[in-house]
Design an enzyme around this catalytic site. Sequence first.
Site, mmCIF file in Angstrom:
data_model
loop_
_atom_site.group_PDB
_atom_site.id
_atom_site.type_symbol
_atom_site.label_atom_id
_atom_site.label_comp_id
_atom_site.label_asym_id
_atom_site.label_seq_id
_atom_site.Cartn_x
_atom_site.Cartn_y
_atom_site.Cartn_z
ATOM 1 N N TYR A 13 0.802 -1.378 0.066
ATOM 2 C CA TYR A 13 -0.064 0.050 -0.049
ATOM 3 C C TYR A 13 0.881 1.314 0.068
ATOM 4 O O TYR A 13 0.540 2.108 -1.040
ATOM 5 C CB TYR A 13 -0.742 -0.134 1.122
ATOM 6 C CG TYR A 13 -2.290 0.651 0.964
ATOM 7 C CD1 TYR A 13 -3.294 0.159 0.085
ATOM 8 C CD2 TYR A 13 -2.499 1.993 1.008
ATOM 9 C CE1 TYR A 13 -4.564 0.584 -0.236
ATOM 10 C CE2 TYR A 13 -3.705 2.742 0.756
ATOM 11 C CZ TYR A 13 -4.621 1.751 0.186
ATOM 12 O OH TYR A 13 -5.782 2.531 -0.289
ATOM 13 N N GLU A 36 2.252 6.159 -7.354
ATOM 14 C CA GLU A 36 0.950 6.873 -7.489
ATOM 15 C C GLU A 36 1.450 8.601 -7.629
ATOM 16 O O GLU A 36 1.164 9.416 -8.221
ATOM 17 C CB GLU A 36 -0.108 6.780 -6.796
ATOM 18 C CG GLU A 36 -0.867 5.449 -7.266
ATOM 19 C CD GLU A 36 -2.158 5.270 -6.574
ATOM 20 O OE1 GLU A 36 -2.710 6.165 -5.988
ATOM 21 O OE2 GLU A 36 -2.608 3.981 -6.522
HETATM 22 C C1 LIG Z 1 -13.923 13.325 -4.568
HETATM 23 C C2 LIG Z 1 -12.907 12.536 -3.620
HETATM 24 C C3 LIG Z 1 -11.750 12.178 -4.146
HETATM 25 C C4 LIG Z 1 -10.953 11.301 -3.313
HETATM 26 C C5 LIG Z 1 -9.703 10.853 -3.946
HETATM 27 C C6 LIG Z 1 -8.997 10.388 -2.838
HETATM 28 C C7 LIG Z 1 -7.578 9.520 -3.194
HETATM 29 C C8 LIG Z 1 -7.320 8.751 -1.882
HETATM 30 C C9 LIG Z 1 -6.200 7.920 -2.304
HETATM 31 C C10 LIG Z 1 -6.033 6.636 -1.678
HETATM 32 C C11 LIG Z 1 -4.727 5.917 -2.000
HETATM 33 C C12 LIG Z 1 -5.292 4.817 -3.029
HETATM 34 C C13 LIG Z 1 -3.750 4.149 -3.010
HETATM 35 C C14 LIG Z 1 -3.879 2.664 -3.869
HETATM 36 O O1 LIG Z 1 -4.636 2.781 -5.127
HETATM 37 C C15 LIG Z 1 -2.670 1.849 -3.794
HETATM 38 C C16 LIG Z 1 -2.676 0.621 -4.067
HETATM 39 O O2 LIG Z 1 -3.842 0.088 -4.171
HETATM 40 S S1 LIG Z 1 -1.269 -0.299 -3.826
HETATM 41 C C17 LIG Z 1 -1.552 -1.976 -3.763
HETATM 42 C C18 LIG Z 1 -2.182 -2.614 -2.526
HETATM 43 N N1 LIG Z 1 -3.411 -1.982 -2.279
HETATM 44 C C19 LIG Z 1 -4.085 -2.478 -1.431
HETATM 45 O O3 LIG Z 1 -3.796 -3.434 -0.649
HETATM 46 C C20 LIG Z 1 -5.778 -2.217 -1.397
HETATM 47 C C21 LIG Z 1 -6.616 -3.173 -1.723
HETATM 48 N N2 LIG Z 1 -7.858 -2.915 -1.604
HETATM 49 C C22 LIG Z 1 -8.600 -3.352 -0.508
HETATM 50 O O4 LIG Z 1 -8.407 -4.118 0.267
HETATM 51 C C23 LIG Z 1 -10.017 -2.724 -0.568
HETATM 52 O O5 LIG Z 1 -10.554 -2.072 -1.538
HETATM 53 C C24 LIG Z 1 -10.328 -1.998 0.729
HETATM 54 C C25 LIG Z 1 -11.653 -1.125 0.514
HETATM 55 C C26 LIG Z 1 -9.241 -0.823 0.860
HETATM 56 C C27 LIG Z 1 -10.523 -2.612 2.005
HETATM 57 O O6 LIG Z 1 -11.267 -3.887 1.800
HETATM 58 P P1 LIG Z 1 -12.526 -4.405 2.556
HETATM 59 O O7 LIG Z 1 -13.075 -3.088 3.595
HETATM 60 O O8 LIG Z 1 -13.787 -4.778 1.736
HETATM 61 O O9 LIG Z 1 -12.152 -5.246 3.339
HETATM 62 P P2 LIG Z 1 -12.199 -7.000 3.687
HETATM 63 O O10 LIG Z 1 -11.611 -7.343 2.566
HETATM 64 O O11 LIG Z 1 -11.798 -7.258 5.106
HETATM 65 O O12 LIG Z 1 -13.858 -7.093 3.487
HETATM 66 C C28 LIG Z 1 -14.821 -6.898 4.606
HETATM 67 C C29 LIG Z 1 -15.772 -7.962 4.439
HETATM 68 O O13 LIG Z 1 -16.447 -7.893 3.179
HETATM 69 C C30 LIG Z 1 -16.358 -9.133 2.342
HETATM 70 N N3 LIG Z 1 -16.143 -8.670 0.992
HETATM 71 C C31 LIG Z 1 -15.692 -7.436 0.771
HETATM 72 N N4 LIG Z 1 -15.697 -7.349 -0.814
HETATM 73 C C32 LIG Z 1 -16.230 -8.639 -1.158
HETATM 74 C C33 LIG Z 1 -16.530 -8.991 -2.432
HETATM 75 N N5 LIG Z 1 -16.188 -8.474 -3.532
HETATM 76 N N6 LIG Z 1 -16.856 -10.309 -2.485
HETATM 77 C C34 LIG Z 1 -17.390 -11.040 -1.443
HETATM 78 N N7 LIG Z 1 -17.076 -10.391 -0.123
HETATM 79 C C35 LIG Z 1 -16.415 -9.207 -0.112
HETATM 80 C C36 LIG Z 1 -15.204 -9.582 2.934
HETATM 81 O O14 LIG Z 1 -15.075 -11.196 2.813
HETATM 82 C C37 LIG Z 1 -15.060 -9.381 4.347
HETATM 83 O O15 LIG Z 1 -16.325 -10.367 5.128
HETATM 84 P P3 LIG Z 1 -15.870 -10.913 6.628
HETATM 85 O O16 LIG Z 1 -16.235 -9.475 7.077
HETATM 86 O O17 LIG Z 1 -17.253 -11.731 6.670
HETATM 87 O O18 LIG Z 1 -14.712 -11.336 6.584
#
Ligand SMILES: CCCCCCCCCCCCC[C@@H](O)CC(=O)SCCNC(=O)CCNC(=O)[C@H](O)C(C)(C)COP(=O)(O)OP(=O)(O)OC[C@H]1O[C@@H](n2cnc3c(N)ncnc32)[C@H](O)[C@@H]1OP(=O)(O)O
Length: 353
Positions: free
Chosen positions: A277, A284
């Site tokens: 991240y 970016e």
């Molecule tokens: C007008 C305003 C403009 C604003 C602009 C703002 C700019 C801000 C910039 C922010 C920086 C971004 C940088 C980024 O782009 C850099 C990168 O990505 S680098 C690579 C590394 N990146 C990552 O690791 C991030 C990956 N992304 C995520 O993890 C998710 O998108 C995030 C929302 C960040 C977190 O995920 P989530 O909240 O969903 O957590 P969980 O995975 O633990 O899920 C929670 C529970 O929901 C179930 N779930 C979620 N999605 C699904 C799905 N698609 N299908 C099935 N189930 C899903 C999951 O299983 C969990 O369930 P449970 O609670 O039962 O465990």
Amino acid sequence: MQTLTPHVYWAQRHGDVYLRNLDISLQENTLQFKAQGHGAKGNNHYEFCLEFLEPVQPKVSHKSTQRQVNIKLLKQTEDWWPRLTLQEKKPLFLAPDFDRWQDESDAEKELQAKEEQRINKISVESRIRKDPYLGLKKGYLFMYNLVQFLGFSWIFVNMTVRLFILGQDSFSDTFHTTADMMYFCQMMAVIEIINPLLGLVRTGFFPAMLQVTGRNVILFVIFGSLEEMQNKSVVFFVFYLWSTIEIFRYPFYMLACIDTEWKLLTWLRYTIWIPLYPMGVIAEAVAVIQSMPVFDETRLYSLPLPKALGQSLSFSYILHLYLVIMFLGLFVNFRHLYKQRKRRFRSRKRKAN
Ligand SMILES: CCCCCCCCCCCCC[C@@H](O)CC(=O)SCCNC(=O)CCNC(=O)[C@H](O)C(C)(C)COP(=O)(O)OP(=O)(O)OC[C@H]1O[C@@H](n2cnc3c(N)ncnc32)[C@H](O)[C@@H]1OP(=O)(O)O
């Protein structure tokens, strides 16, 4: 005929008392047993009485077999009795029923297991009852995750193969070889903002919105609209970091949709974001900084100003502000992912105990 006292075997649980070898009436917490039977000593009367230590419910259930009578009484309140009878001295005819015997902690464990089973059953039943579309929702999420997994895997494999064959020369061509697929995946990813709004997943709306909008600004505004940016090495790093996390995240979700978990995959999903991240945000940020002079030069997206203030405001000023928002976004999502990681591993530890 003689009157004999039969052997009486007893055991208890928190809610019940079991006795063996009897026939029966219960008055004022005292069980009266009188019967005629044919035993080792021929035809005889058998009788005994037991006054229980704590109150029992008046209803007595019993079942006779050829060899014995089984009696079950319900305790008035669920607790553990230190002994069966009010009198401290154990009657000679009374003995523990070792077929059923449990000490207090074993009985407590049995009680807890039953309670857990009951709660699980209720929660499964109520989920099914409350949500008749559960199967449909899971099917839809599974398909969405599968498509994203295939898309990001294609990007990742394509970039990796090209990196092995062409080395650093592959960097400059990343956009032209993978952008179409990245456009497709990132447009689809808007669904991830909608899903929590529809209550389909337990993701927070805000972290998902930051994640998807943040990436799409980089993809569509910085890389997509500036040809000068498209052959820069930074595209390789941004795309590679994005796709690395996604080839673990989407299969993890796919398995969650079919109530399956692979421990290694869960660990990777909730761990590799820690280095990826910040690296992703730095890559970016480099792309944003590199694009600023291009926006200054081309005046693309510049904002017209009143004549007194000059001609127009370059989009690069907005990008300065965006850089600040990006690092705030990094902080918000890093904290969110850290909490998700703690929650996930805490609940797994609890299950293991
Ligand atoms: C007008 C305003 C403009 C604003 C602009 C703002 C700019 C801000 C910039 C922010 C920086 C971004 C940088 C980024 O782009 C850099 C990168 O990505 S680098 C690579 C590394 N990146 C990552 O690791 C991030 C990956 N992304 C995520 O993890 C998710 O998108 C995030 C929302 C960040 C977190 O995920 P989530 O909240 O969903 O957590 P969980 O995975 O633990 O899920 C929670 C529970 O929901 C179930 N779930 C979620 N999605 C699904 C799905 N698609 N299908 C099935 N189930 C899903 C999951 O299983 C969990 O369930 P449970 O609670 O039962 O465990």
